[in-house]
Design a protein around this motif. Structure first.
Motif, PDB file in Angstrom:
ATOM      1  N   LEU A 279     -17.478  76.051 -50.917  1.00 54.92           N
ATOM      2  CA  LEU A 279     -16.404  76.109 -49.922  1.00 54.92           C
ATOM      3  C   LEU A 279     -16.885  75.680 -48.548  1.00 54.92           C
ATOM      4  CD1 LEU A 279     -14.931  79.501 -50.956  1.00 54.92           C
ATOM      5  CD2 LEU A 279     -13.689  77.343 -50.940  1.00 54.92           C
TER       6      LEU A 279
ATOM      7  N   VAL B 291     -15.786  88.452 -37.227  1.00 49.06           N
ATOM      8  CA  VAL B 291     -16.353  88.187 -38.548  1.00 49.06           C
ATOM      9  C   VAL B 291     -15.789  89.152 -39.587  1.00 49.06           C
ATOM     10  CG1 VAL B 291     -18.496  88.346 -39.872  1.00 49.06           C
ATOM     11  CG2 VAL B 291     -18.456  87.049 -37.761  1.00 49.06           C
ATOM     12  N   TRP B 292     -15.507  90.387 -39.184  1.00 52.88           N
ATOM     13  CA  TRP B 292     -15.191  91.403 -40.183  1.00 52.88           C
ATOM     14  C   TRP B 292     -13.751  91.870 -40.212  1.00 52.88           C
ATOM     15  CZ3 TRP B 292     -18.313  91.780 -44.053  1.00 52.88           C
ATOM     16  CH2 TRP B 292     -19.659  91.440 -43.875  1.00 52.88           C
ATOM     17  N   TRP B 293     -12.945  91.535 -39.204  1.00 57.30           N
ATOM     18  CA  TRP B 293     -11.580  92.067 -39.198  1.00 57.30           C
ATOM     19  C   TRP B 293     -10.577  90.926 -39.229  1.00 57.30           C
ATOM     20  CZ3 TRP B 293      -8.269  94.220 -34.725  1.00 57.30           C
ATOM     21  CH2 TRP B 293      -7.167  94.901 -35.277  1.00 57.30           C
ATOM     22  N   ARG B 294      -9.781  90.886 -40.304  1.00 62.14           N
ATOM     23  CA  ARG B 294      -8.819  89.793 -40.441  1.00 62.14           C
ATOM     24  C   ARG B 294      -7.650  89.919 -39.463  1.00 62.14           C
ATOM     25  NH1 ARG B 294      -8.003  89.709 -46.786  1.00 62.14           N
ATOM     26  NH2 ARG B 294      -8.794  91.811 -46.552  1.00 62.14           N
ATOM     27  N   GLY B 295      -7.402  91.122 -38.980  1.00 61.07           N
ATOM     28  CA  GLY B 295      -6.243  91.345 -38.115  1.00 61.07           C
ATOM     29  C   GLY B 295      -6.456  90.961 -36.662  1.00 61.07           C
TER      30      GLY B 295
ATOM     31  N   ARG C 245     -22.398  80.092 -41.661  1.00 63.14           N
ATOM     32  CA  ARG C 245     -21.515  79.460 -42.643  1.00 63.14           C
ATOM     33  C   ARG C 245     -20.331  78.781 -41.987  1.00 63.14           C
ATOM     34  NH1 ARG C 245     -22.198  84.173 -46.136  1.00 63.14           N
ATOM     35  NH2 ARG C 245     -24.000  83.596 -47.389  1.00 63.14           N
TER      36      ARG C 245
ATOM     37  N   HIS D  42     -17.498  84.228 -45.398  1.00 62.19           N
ATOM     38  CA  HIS D  42     -18.153  85.192 -46.269  1.00 62.19           C
ATOM     39  C   HIS D  42     -18.533  84.681 -47.644  1.00 62.19           C
ATOM     40  CE1 HIS D  42     -17.748  88.481 -43.490  1.00 62.19           C
ATOM     41  NE2 HIS D  42     -16.552  88.042 -43.202  1.00 62.19           N
ATOM     42  N   ALA D  43     -17.915  83.573 -48.124  1.00 60.14           N
ATOM     43  CA  ALA D  43     -18.213  83.141 -49.480  1.00 60.14           C
ATOM     44  C   ALA D  43     -19.600  82.510 -49.548  1.00 60.14           C
ATOM     45  CB  ALA D  43     -17.169  82.141 -49.946  1.00 60.14           C
TER      46      ALA D  43
ATOM     47  N   VAL E  27      -5.954  82.578 -41.808  1.00 62.80           N
ATOM     48  CA  VAL E  27      -7.075  83.493 -41.606  1.00 62.80           C
ATOM     49  C   VAL E  27      -7.831  83.743 -42.910  1.00 62.80           C
ATOM     50  CG1 VAL E  27      -5.678  85.578 -41.910  1.00 62.80           C
ATOM     51  CG2 VAL E  27      -7.783  85.689 -40.588  1.00 62.80           C
ATOM     52  N   ARG E  28      -7.119  83.703 -44.070  1.00 64.56           N
ATOM     53  CA  ARG E  28      -7.794  83.964 -45.327  1.00 64.56           C
ATOM     54  C   ARG E  28      -8.838  82.889 -45.631  1.00 64.56           C
ATOM     55  NH1 ARG E  28      -6.721  82.214 -49.799  1.00 64.56           N
ATOM     56  NH2 ARG E  28      -4.676  81.525 -49.176  1.00 64.56           N
TER      57      ARG E  28
ATOM     58  N   MET F  58     -11.820  83.380 -43.343  1.00 61.75           N
ATOM     59  CA  MET F  58     -12.663  84.484 -43.790  1.00 61.75           C
ATOM     60  C   MET F  58     -13.469  84.092 -45.023  1.00 61.75           C
ATOM     61  SD  MET F  58     -12.830  87.006 -41.989  1.00 61.75           S
ATOM     62  CE  MET F  58     -12.126  87.868 -40.639  1.00 61.75           C
ATOM     63  N   LEU F  59     -12.843  83.297 -45.888  1.00 56.61           N
ATOM     64  CA  LEU F  59     -13.527  82.837 -47.087  1.00 56.61           C
ATOM     65  C   LEU F  59     -14.728  81.971 -46.703  1.00 56.61           C
ATOM     66  CD1 LEU F  59     -12.934  83.442 -49.976  1.00 56.61           C
ATOM     67  CD2 LEU F  59     -11.601  81.343 -50.142  1.00 56.61           C
TER      68      LEU F  59
END
Lengths: 615, 104
Positions: free
Chosen positions: A601, A482-486, A110, A594-595, A586-587, A590-591
């Motif tokens: 998007l 892929v999985w951790w926003r921090g 994606r 994963h969206a 970062v949001r 991540m969107l």
């Protein structure tokens, strides 16, 4: 060409079927390369096959690319040589895709990049990180290329006994480099898909014919007695030749925790001076074997999910759902394949035990090519020749398809990441295309050069090195990104560099000393031997160190069990310490990862940022 | 997982939406991974502690050989099939929920 063939055949006694099948594979590969050359036009076609490869084609192509010389020949040889423990290789090679499917495949597609370094830069907005990631693509790529080249050299030398080792390396290197520069990713997708089906055909048909004549998988396995049985329970009519002294005993071969996992401790036991020390080491044998097994599993499972030349193929899917479906089909296709190489190993142990006495390319690695020729001695001379011709064709397909995939991923790294992004960001699509072709040529030349140097090293061992490095560098990077926003760029880079480089260093340490020890074993004269060791003090120190500390040896030979957690922990700690540098958007990133596509998007990272791309 | 960074109260661009979506997908992935990891950890342990049991003959194979050399592959196919089904269903549900949110 025919006259030449006949001449060679007459002088050296080559089986014409073997020669014809092998040459046909090469000819079809080159032919398909030219055929697809006209279809690949844009830069997008060359780098990601226009992002339009269907699930069926892509799954076949990924499987074709993945099943390398190590799978086709190495696994069978290893099962024959070491028994049960070697089964972990095919199982984890196939099942490692599950981690890729569960955590990485969909989101990575994606994001819409061209290469893994693209993802690294895009996720952290950091051009520096791209450079680090490119280095690892090339590292892992060349480590993986060397065993393919060795497979090419030894197979060709087996088919044409007079040919030197380097000739096979040059021939295969030239053919594949030509193919890749003609058609890029789009071109090799077709070739690799074809080669997958060829390999499945070549591994299954001969073994079914063979098994129907000499006895089945489980019957030959039953001929090996376990430690619980007084005598072997083989059904009547199952023939078995006497094992040479070098072959492992039945009880050790068929049971877990055998020769493969106890090598380090066995060396220490031989060197132990007192009976007490010997007994103590003997008691450690099983726990150490368990540790070795787990470390091997981690390396193979996590490594599969971190191989750049496999990951890059997921970008050729049209969307994230297709990427997930593709992964499932890949697992089915390669799972079906991997059931069969161990069958060759088991039947080979019964019928061709003489291979135990030879070493390297003439030893058990050859069992897949050697077994079908047995039929020639059993009133089926033609059948034996045809079947061994088929397995040779499969072996050719194996190292050609893997090498072409590696060549595309490394050429992309050079042409897209280094040329297109660092040296000349304003290059036109035509220039990028040209850069891809030149990069393919350069990488091809380097690969042939490296490949001609590694005749002494074992195929499966070199592949294992590439897996361990990938497991400790790319897998943690992708999984955490892929999985951790921090996650921050510094955290990702520190973890990847320390994990990957420490795995690389410990593996290099073991192989340097192993090569020195192998050379020393060939020296019979005592004075000469001590002179040899005096010339190589470092190798001597390391080799002695292994004998004194078998546990350290196991952890260096199979570093995944500590390198993967080390890499992940470093990523977490450093990211926490540099939390202020988390990318601002970062949001949104991540969107995008994963969206579902239905939300609209989807942004193709490349097109969005650079305006490069498809026609 | 980290705390939300910059909240914007628009439907699909909200942190709550992203967090829920990631949590649901990750939960599914971890559940499937656990099935696989348990089998992967258990087999060497069984070989270690129950060698006689694992060495019994089943159709000529030893039990442990049959599991690792043959049965492991279909086991993993089943996990991946279940994952794909559920994961695609989840995505559709998310897309539906987001569209409903936008039309409101």
């Amino acid at each position: 060409m025919n006259a030449l063939l006949l001449a060679v055949e007459a002088s050296k006694g080559i089986d014409p079927w073997i020669a014809i099948c092998s040459l046909a594979t090469v000819a079809i590969t080159v032919g398909m390369g030219f055929w697809t050359a006209g279809k690949s036009k844009s830069a997008g076609d060359f780098f990601v096959a226009g992002r339009s490869v269907s699930v069926g084609w892509n799954a076949s192509a990924i499987s074709g690319e993945y099943l390398s010389a190590a799978s086709f020949m190495g696994v069978a040889g290893m099962v024959m040589a070491t028994g049960y423990d070697a089964l972990w290789y095919p199982v984890c090679y196939a099942c490692g895709y599950l981690f890729l499917l569960l955590f990485i495949a969909g989101p990575l597609r994606r994001f819409g990049a061209y290469t893994i370094p693209d993802f690294a830069e895009g996720r952290y907005d950091s051009p520096v990180f791209r450079k680090i990631a490119v280095c690892f693509v090339l590292f892992i790529g060349f480590f993986y290329t060397m065993p393919q080249m060795k497979g090419a050299g030894t197979t060709l030398a087996y088919i044409f006994p007079g040919l030197p080792y380097w000739a096979g390396v040059v021939v295969v290197g030239a053919v594949i480099t030509l193919n890749v520069s003609l058609g890029g990713m789009k071109g090799i997708t077709l070739v690799q898909a074809f080669q997958y089906w060829l390999k499945v055909f070549a591994i299954t048909v001969p073994i079914f014919v063979l098994a129907s004549l000499v006895g089945h998988y489980q019957q030959h396995l039953a001929a090996n007695k376990t430690s619980q049985e007084a005598v072997a329970s083989a059904p009547a009519g199952i023939e078995r030749k006497a094992l040479p002294a070098k072959a492992p005993k039945d009880e050790a071969w068929i049971a877990p925790f055998g020769k493969l996992t106890t090598k380090a401790l066995d060396a220490s036991i031989i060197a132990a001076k007192t009976p007490e020390a010997k007994a103590e080491l003997e008691a450690n044998k099983k726990p150490y074997s368990l540790l070795y097994t787990y470390s091997l599993i981690i390396a193979l499972v996590c490594g599969t999910a971190g191989l750049p030349h496999i990951l890059v193929r997921f970008y050729t899917n049209p969307d994230g759902v297709a990427a997930k479906r593709t992964t499932m089909w890949v697992m089915i296709l390669i799972g079906v394949f991997y059931v069969f190489p161990p069958v060759y190993g088991v039947i080979g142990r019964s019928l061709t035990p003489e291979l135990y006495d030879a070493v390297g390319a003439k030893g058990t690695d050859k069992v897949v090519l050697e077994l079908p020729t047995l039929l020639a001695g059993r009133d089926h001379p033609l059948l034996g020749s045809i079947l061994s011709g088929i397995t040779c064709a499969g072996a050719f397909a194996a190292f050609m398809s893997t090498f072409s995939g590696l060549l595309v991923s490394m050429s992309s790294a050079l042409a897209h990441d280094i040329y297109g992004r660092m040296l000349k960001p304003d290059a036109s699509p035509e220039q990028r295309l040209k850069a891809f072709k030149w990069s393919a040529l350069i990488v091809g030349l380097v690969a042939v050069g490296l490949g001609s140097q590694v005749e002494a090293l074992e195929i499966n061992f070199m592949v294992g090195q590439a897996f361990a490095i990938a497991a400790a560098s790319y897998f943690p990077l992708l999984f955490m990104s892929v999985w951790w926003r921090g996650m921050t760029m510094r955290g990702a880079a520190t973890g990847m560099l320390v994990g990957g480089l420490s795995a690389l260093a410990s593996i290099t340490l073991t192989s340097v000393s192993d090569v020195a020890v192998a050379k020393a074993k060939k020296i019979t004269d005592a004075a000469e031997l001590s002179a040899y060791w005096a010339d190589h003090p470092l190798a001597k120190t390391i080799a002695d160190g292994w004998v004194a500390h078998p546990l350290a040896r196991i952890l260096c030979e199979q570093p995944a069990i500590w390198a993967v957690p080390l890499s992940i922990l470093l990523m977490i700690f450093v990211s926490k310490a540099t939390a202020s540098t988390v990318p601002a958007d970062v949001r949104m990133k991540m969107l995008v990862l994963h969206a579902p596509e239905a939300l609209g998007l989807k942004q193709e990272y490349i097109k969005e940022h650079e305006g490069l791309g498809g026609h | 997982m980290s705390e939300p960074t910059s909240p914007t109260p628009v439907d699909i661009h909200s942190d709550a939406f992203l967090a829920r979506m990631m949590r649901d997908q990750l939960k599914l992935s971890i559940a499937c991974a656990l099935c696989f990891v348990v089998a992967l950890v258990a087999l060497p342990l069984l070989n270690y502690f129950q060698p006689a049991f694992m060495a019994q003959r089943v159709f000529g194979f030893t039990l442990t050989w049959l599991i690792l050399g043959v049965l492991f592959f279909p086991f993993v196919w089943v996990i991946s099939y279940v994952f794909i089904k559920r994961s695609i269903a989840l995505e559709n549900a998310e897309a539906q929920a987001a569209q409903d949110g936008q039309t409101k």
